[in-house]
Design an enzyme around this catalytic site. Sequence first.
Site, PDB file in Angstrom:
ATOM      1  CG  PHE A 193      31.473  -8.974 -45.414  1.00 43.87           C
ATOM      2  CD1 PHE A 193      30.920 -10.183 -45.868  1.00 43.87           C
ATOM      3  CD2 PHE A 193      32.561  -8.523 -45.903  1.00 43.87           C
ATOM      4  CE1 PHE A 193      31.622 -10.906 -46.953  1.00 43.87           C
ATOM      5  CE2 PHE A 193      33.243  -9.321 -46.941  1.00 43.87           C
ATOM      6  CZ  PHE A 193      32.813 -10.327 -47.514  1.00 43.87           C
TER       7      PHE A 193
ATOM      8  CD  GLU B 224      42.395 -13.219 -41.581  1.00 40.70           C
ATOM      9  OE1 GLU B 224      43.526 -13.822 -41.722  1.00 40.70           O
ATOM     10  OE2 GLU B 224      41.377 -14.064 -41.604  1.00 40.70           O
TER      11      GLU B 224
ATOM     12  N   GLY C  28      44.418  -8.742 -47.206  1.00 42.14           N
ATOM     13  CA  GLY C  28      43.318  -7.593 -47.902  1.00 42.14           C
ATOM     14  C   GLY C  28      42.842  -8.021 -49.338  1.00 42.14           C
TER      15      GLY C  28
ATOM     16  CG  PHE D  68      41.065  -1.981 -42.645  1.00 45.48           C
ATOM     17  CD1 PHE D  68      41.212  -0.679 -42.081  1.00 45.48           C
ATOM     18  CD2 PHE D  68      42.040  -2.623 -43.250  1.00 45.48           C
ATOM     19  CE1 PHE D  68      42.337  -0.358 -41.825  1.00 45.48           C
ATOM     20  CE2 PHE D  68      43.255  -2.221 -43.237  1.00 45.48           C
ATOM     21  CZ  PHE D  68      43.644  -0.809 -42.626  1.00 45.48           C
ATOM     22  CB  ILE D  69      35.097  -5.546 -39.618  1.00 47.82           C
ATOM     23  CG1 ILE D  69      36.314  -6.317 -39.888  1.00 47.82           C
ATOM     24  CG2 ILE D  69      33.710  -6.040 -40.053  1.00 47.82           C
ATOM     25  CD1 ILE D  69      36.529  -6.944 -41.436  1.00 47.82           C
TER      26      ILE D  69
ATOM     27  N   GLY E 219      42.144  29.097 -51.445  1.00 44.88           N
ATOM     28  CA  GLY E 219      42.163  28.924 -49.988  1.00 44.88           C
ATOM     29  C   GLY E 219      41.023  28.495 -49.175  1.00 44.88           C
TER      30      GLY E 219
ATOM     31  CD  GLU F 142      32.441  -3.064 -51.061  1.00 43.38           C
ATOM     32  OE1 GLU F 142      31.807  -3.405 -52.254  1.00 43.38           O
ATOM     33  OE2 GLU F 142      31.683  -2.826 -50.276  1.00 43.38           O
TER      34      GLU F 142
ATOM     35  CB  THR G 197      43.126  -1.417 -54.409  1.00 48.21           C
ATOM     36  OG1 THR G 197      43.748  -2.655 -55.212  1.00 48.21           O
ATOM     37  CG2 THR G 197      43.230  -1.826 -53.021  1.00 48.21           C
TER      38      THR G 197
ATOM     39  CD  GLU H  45      46.672   0.312 -57.062  1.00 46.45           C
ATOM     40  OE1 GLU H  45      45.841   0.234 -56.316  1.00 46.45           O
ATOM     41  OE2 GLU H  45      47.095   1.290 -57.393  1.00 46.45           O
TER      42      GLU H  45
HETATM   43  C1  LIG Z   1      37.291   2.432 -44.403  1.00 47.55           C
HETATM   44  C2  LIG Z   1      37.375   0.811 -44.798  1.00 47.55           C
HETATM   45  C3  LIG Z   1      36.266  -0.078 -44.874  1.00 47.55           C
HETATM   46  C4  LIG Z   1      36.412  -1.418 -45.070  1.00 47.55           C
HETATM   47  N1  LIG Z   1      35.296  -2.285 -44.764  1.00 47.55           N
HETATM   48  C5  LIG Z   1      35.473  -3.448 -44.918  1.00 47.55           C
HETATM   49  C6  LIG Z   1      34.512  -4.720 -44.284  1.00 47.55           C
HETATM   50  O1  LIG Z   1      33.751  -3.946 -44.021  1.00 47.55           O
HETATM   51  N2  LIG Z   1      34.965  -5.739 -44.507  1.00 47.55           N
HETATM   52  C7  LIG Z   1      36.161  -6.489 -45.022  1.00 47.55           C
HETATM   53  O2  LIG Z   1      36.221  -7.726 -44.988  1.00 47.55           O
HETATM   54  N3  LIG Z   1      36.967  -5.676 -45.444  1.00 47.55           N
HETATM   55  C8  LIG Z   1      36.781  -4.240 -45.395  1.00 47.55           C
HETATM   56  N4  LIG Z   1      38.014  -3.365 -45.763  1.00 47.55           N
HETATM   57  C9  LIG Z   1      39.178  -3.849 -46.117  1.00 47.55           C
HETATM   58  C10 LIG Z   1      39.312  -3.534 -47.596  1.00 47.55           C
HETATM   59  O3  LIG Z   1      38.317  -4.279 -48.481  1.00 47.55           O
HETATM   60  C11 LIG Z   1      40.954  -3.498 -48.152  1.00 47.55           C
HETATM   61  O4  LIG Z   1      41.733  -2.780 -47.168  1.00 47.55           O
HETATM   62  C12 LIG Z   1      41.417  -3.699 -49.355  1.00 47.55           C
HETATM   63  O5  LIG Z   1      40.708  -4.829 -50.046  1.00 47.55           O
HETATM   64  C13 LIG Z   1      42.673  -3.577 -49.474  1.00 47.55           C
HETATM   65  O6  LIG Z   1      43.674  -4.431 -48.848  1.00 47.55           O
HETATM   66  P1  LIG Z   1      44.814  -4.183 -47.928  1.00 47.55           P
HETATM   67  O7  LIG Z   1      44.436  -2.814 -47.156  1.00 47.55           O
HETATM   68  O8  LIG Z   1      45.221  -5.258 -47.285  1.00 47.55           O
HETATM   69  O9  LIG Z   1      45.764  -3.707 -48.748  1.00 47.55           O
HETATM   70  P2  LIG Z   1      46.982  -4.733 -49.651  1.00 47.55           P
HETATM   71  O10 LIG Z   1      46.111  -5.816 -50.281  1.00 47.55           O
HETATM   72  O11 LIG Z   1      48.027  -4.833 -48.644  1.00 47.55           O
HETATM   73  O12 LIG Z   1      47.386  -3.894 -50.705  1.00 47.55           O
HETATM   74  C14 LIG Z   1      48.478  -2.550 -50.612  1.00 47.55           C
HETATM   75  C15 LIG Z   1      48.619  -1.951 -51.939  1.00 47.55           C
HETATM   76  O13 LIG Z   1      49.207  -3.070 -52.768  1.00 47.55           O
HETATM   77  C16 LIG Z   1      48.267  -3.074 -54.095  1.00 47.55           C
HETATM   78  N5  LIG Z   1      48.389  -4.682 -54.514  1.00 47.55           N
HETATM   79  C17 LIG Z   1      47.987  -5.629 -53.986  1.00 47.55           C
HETATM   80  N6  LIG Z   1      48.123  -6.860 -54.832  1.00 47.55           N
HETATM   81  C18 LIG Z   1      48.413  -6.088 -55.927  1.00 47.55           C
HETATM   82  C19 LIG Z   1      48.485  -6.791 -57.120  1.00 47.55           C
HETATM   83  N7  LIG Z   1      48.291  -8.172 -57.380  1.00 47.55           N
HETATM   84  N8  LIG Z   1      48.843  -6.120 -58.104  1.00 47.55           N
HETATM   85  C20 LIG Z   1      49.186  -4.733 -58.069  1.00 47.55           C
HETATM   86  N9  LIG Z   1      49.035  -4.161 -56.890  1.00 47.55           N
HETATM   87  C21 LIG Z   1      48.552  -4.717 -55.822  1.00 47.55           C
HETATM   88  C22 LIG Z   1      46.895  -2.784 -53.606  1.00 47.55           C
HETATM   89  O14 LIG Z   1      46.207  -2.229 -54.611  1.00 47.55           O
HETATM   90  C23 LIG Z   1      47.422  -1.437 -52.653  1.00 47.55           C
HETATM   91  O15 LIG Z   1      47.678  -0.515 -53.266  1.00 47.55           O
HETATM   92  C24 LIG Z   1      37.617  -1.907 -45.578  1.00 47.55           C
HETATM   93  C25 LIG Z   1      38.820  -1.078 -45.762  1.00 47.55           C
HETATM   94  C26 LIG Z   1      38.631   0.368 -45.330  1.00 47.55           C
HETATM   95  C27 LIG Z   1      39.780   1.169 -45.402  1.00 47.55           C
END
Ligand SMILES: Cc1cc2nc3c(=O)[nH]c(=O)nc-3n(C[C@H](O)[C@H](O)[C@H](O)COP(=O)(O)OP(=O)(O)OC[C@H]3O[C@@H](n4cnc5c(N)ncnc54)[C@H](O)[C@@H]3O)c2cc1C
Length: 389
Positions: free
Chosen positions: A126, A130, A134, A159-160, A340, A363, A365, A367
Amino acid sequence: MDFSLSVEEREIRDWVRTFVQRELVPREQEVLRRERAGEPGLRADELEELQLKARESGFWGVQTPEEYGGMGLSAVMTALLEAELGRTFVPFRFGGSADNILFHANDEQKERYLLPTIEGKRKSCFAITEPGAGSDAKAIRTTARKDGADWIINGEKTFITGGNEADFVMVFAVTDPEKGANGGVTCFLVDRDMGWRSEYIDTMGEWGPASLIFEDVRVPESQVLGEVGQGFTLAMQWIGRGRYLLPARAIGSCERLLSMAIEHANTRETFGAPIAERQAIQWMIADSAVEIEALRWLVLNAAWQVDSGMDSRHAQSMAKLYGGIKANEIVDRVLQIHGGMGYTRELPIERWYRELRLLRIYEGTDEIQRRTIARNLLKGHVKVGAALG
Ligand SMILES: Cc1cc2nc3c(=O)[nH]c(=O)nc-3n(C[C@H](O)[C@H](O)[C@H](O)COP(=O)(O)OP(=O)(O)OC[C@H]3O[C@@H](n4cnc5c(N)ncnc54)[C@H](O)[C@@H]3O)c2cc1C
């Protein structure tokens, strides 16, 4: 109010508990060894073998509707099963399931994608996230442009989960930039051999996701899942399918970790007495036990709301937020209680320490869950203390 399980529910739960104990826990040392050698904890053939073993006892397609050969279990029952599977870090999941949004496929797509996925013959992934989108999924830039009867997809996903193993992707692309997420995003079913490629992303845990690259990938109209422009609704449906299941799994992990801490505290002596006699240790154990219990009820309440057909999003966000934070605090305490040894790779605590960290990120964060919860309350969508109606 009756919180007890029915006889049948207890039997199902106990079967999974025994399966985990007999079939998965004995593989843990090998899973750790392989991880350290950079190999997957379970090879695809081993996972399949375990899934078929479970199938012989009827454990196949836990939430897949019975008409598709699944068990069609309730959300509450599925949460209980996930908690059992969480007792081990061996990366097992029952076979026989498919992404919920694939059930929106038309008859022809069901034959090509849904049914083979349920049978384990095809693997999906899924892809909405990008590099520049996120948490703010509406900011996606991947495009699909119409060219005659086809669509041409360009962009990068990141991160898919399962992106390296999948043979097709449910990818979300902007088909109408004016409308964007409000009717301008479409979901496409795209086979790997239609031209996208993936690149592995190394992470702290075993679940190495992938970047997916689309460069002029041409797909026919028949690859649209659902309707053109309705992709964002499908994406939200996929994400909301079972947020409660992530913290559900953490319940089992935390229970196992706490049991390890209790055993260690009772046997490790310092200054002439077991550390279990020190209040500092007792409080860590007590707090962890209370928090696991609180998490259980948050998860089961969210699952119960799903089963009852209620709008469960608020309850699911609360369970996900609390589970992510508390599971991380608990694994940290358990590591601390082991001193330890907790920091070594002789024990699996460090493995859980790394793995549970993900719960606070994917799915939605912490926040973003807080943002949802606060918005619901501030805008009056949910009333304080209204959980029991
Ligand atoms: C191992 C793994 C598997 C994943 N699997 C999938 C997948 O199968 N398919 C898919 O589509 N995605 C997948 N993801 C993506 C995942 O859903 C995103 O990494 C996640 O939603 C966070 O987006 P980001 O990494 O771009 O962080 P960002 O959105 O850039 O956020 C960075 C930080 O800012 C905070 N932040 C952002 N907006 C706000 C706000 N409005 N207020 C306060 N704080 C905020 C966030 O909480 C975070 O702490 C996966 C990620 C990982 C690590």
